[in-house]
Design an enzyme around this catalytic site. Sequence first.
Site, PDB file in Angstrom:
ATOM      1  CB  CYS A 125      -3.271 -10.819   0.270  1.00  0.00           C
ATOM      2  SG  CYS A 125      -1.842 -11.290  -0.703  1.00  0.00           S
TER       3      CYS A 125
ATOM      4  CE  LYS B 206      -0.547  -6.612  -1.172  1.00  0.00           C
ATOM      5  NZ  LYS B 206      -0.928  -7.085  -2.518  1.00  0.00           N
TER       6      LYS B 206
ATOM      7  CB  THR C 289      -0.894  -0.024   1.259  1.00  0.00           C
ATOM      8  OG1 THR C 289      -1.624  -1.256   1.264  1.00  0.00           O
ATOM      9  CG2 THR C 289      -1.879   1.135   1.258  1.00  0.00           C
TER      10      THR C 289
ATOM     11  CB  ALA D  47     -12.937  -8.231  -1.614  1.00  0.00           C
ATOM     12  CG  PHE D  48     -16.552 -12.519  -2.276  1.00  0.00           C
ATOM     13  CD1 PHE D  48     -16.465 -11.325  -2.971  1.00  0.00           C
ATOM     14  CD2 PHE D  48     -17.727 -13.253  -2.365  1.00  0.00           C
ATOM     15  CE1 PHE D  48     -17.532 -10.866  -3.737  1.00  0.00           C
ATOM     16  CE2 PHE D  48     -18.801 -12.801  -3.127  1.00  0.00           C
ATOM     17  CZ  PHE D  48     -18.709 -11.605  -3.813  1.00  0.00           C
TER      18      PHE D  48
END
Length: 465
Positions: free
Chosen positions: A279, A282, A97, A228-229
């Site tokens: 992960c 970020k 990031t 994301a899920f």
Amino acid sequence: MSKKITKICCIGAGYVGGPTMSVIAQKCPNIKVTVVDLNQARIDAWNDADTNNIPVYEPGLPEVVAEARGRNLFFSTKVDEAIAEAEMIFISVNTPTKTYGTGKGMAADLKYIELCARQIARVSTTDKIIVEKSTLPVRTAEAVKSILQNTGNGVQFQILSNPEFLAEGTAIEDLHAPDRILIGGDPTEEGQEALNALVDVYANWVPRERILTTNLWSSELSKLTANAFLAQRVSSINALSELCEHTGADISEVARSIGTDSRIGPKFLNASVGFGGSCFQKDILNLVYIARSYGLQQVADYWEQVIIMNDHQKRRFGNKIVKTLYNTVSGKKIAFLGWAFKKDTNDTRESPAIFVADDLLNEEARVSVYDPKVSETQILGDLNYLHTRSESKNAELITVLDNAYECCKGAHAIAIMTEWDEFKTYDWEKIYANMTKPAFVFDGRNVVDRKKLLQIGFKVYTIGK
Ligand code: UDX
Ligand code: UDX
């Protein structure tokens, strides 16, 4: 017809590039695989005669390296040479990031990706297939393509996106038998030819029906979406763990009950002190940033909530310790069992242990740490990186031990931060006998036998119970 690949180069010998290339080399003995990195110490460790000293701790990896290294697997710092001879180049450098400028704290920093693209353009004299292995924002491939085409020596480059879905701790299993391989490429004839060349590499051990092909942008976005899920599931169960603590419901029972619904499924429903790893945070921040940059405020806010919940869960755990220990931990010894962000890895990036320790140090606690795979240098480095207090102060307040029993000796409380299996088999009566009373255990991972510990005399807090 696709081109037969005989030489692969991978830039970046980290947690993704190292294991992935080792398995490709293992499964494709006719392909020469060279993994390059700028970091000489890291490459030296990959080349250590004793494969137990390689820089990434991952069950099964030393055996794979031992099998392929020197045969068709090589680790080197000669980046130019490896690029020049390869037909296919994987880019697997880190994309942290951003810590400066526009998108600070949100967007992915693509500086290393760009450097790689420029280096490839400068060195290449023959056509190459470039494979994005690093997780990247949607449409990064376009930027890479533009750099290659405008600065190259007139050679042809095809760009593919091939995100990696391995999870640390189970990387070798995941690489040997992946749920799917995802490859995105251009719809042009040359693009499809490149894509098929990579399909052929994986087809050496992965059934063809598990190799999915898409366009470049779908592939890039699918990786962000998958993470994301997964992270959302953890934040969802963690949100409910807090409700359980107030209502008398038990989060493990709730998880089991909903997990038997085949539409929901049983995996990834373990309430915890929060998710970590390089992960999840970020990639979600990146997704949020991309959505905002298109003006999609509601989409951005929706996903950002997953991070907000995770931060809350970490903070809540530290607060619980302070509150339970009669509202003060000043001068008290808190023993941390586990520092890695999950079991079976030596990776500590974004580990909840770092943030909980930092909060407790602010409350003037003394923290002792035992983790079976994480070094003292790493632990102090993680805390120093936060810049909350001076390095000497951190060194004064933190003690790292290589023995769990020593770590817990005299402690007022134990905080279980990682779900290492060995914690289950400890002699908890012996640990109890050597602690300050009342002896507290705060189980952030639902790992120890709560009933047994209560019987011994511990005061036990388990998330979601
Ligand atoms: C990284 C990204 O974090 C992730 O998003 C992506 O999916 C895969 O690559 P990881 O392998 O875990 O994950 O990163 P890290 O362990 O930091 O390894 C990256 C390596 O690249 C480092 O060893 C670094 O020295 C090397 N590197 C970085 C280069 O060789 N050249 C560069 O220009 C930059
Ligand atoms: C993740 C993805 O799973 C992987 O597909 C992707 O390539 C990289 O990111 P990783 O971060 O290595 O992999 O580990 P993962 O097993 O997903 O765990 C991430 C974090 O979530 C850990 O801190 C873990 O402890 C936590 N977690 C996971 C929970 O708290 N509860 C769960 O039920 C599952």
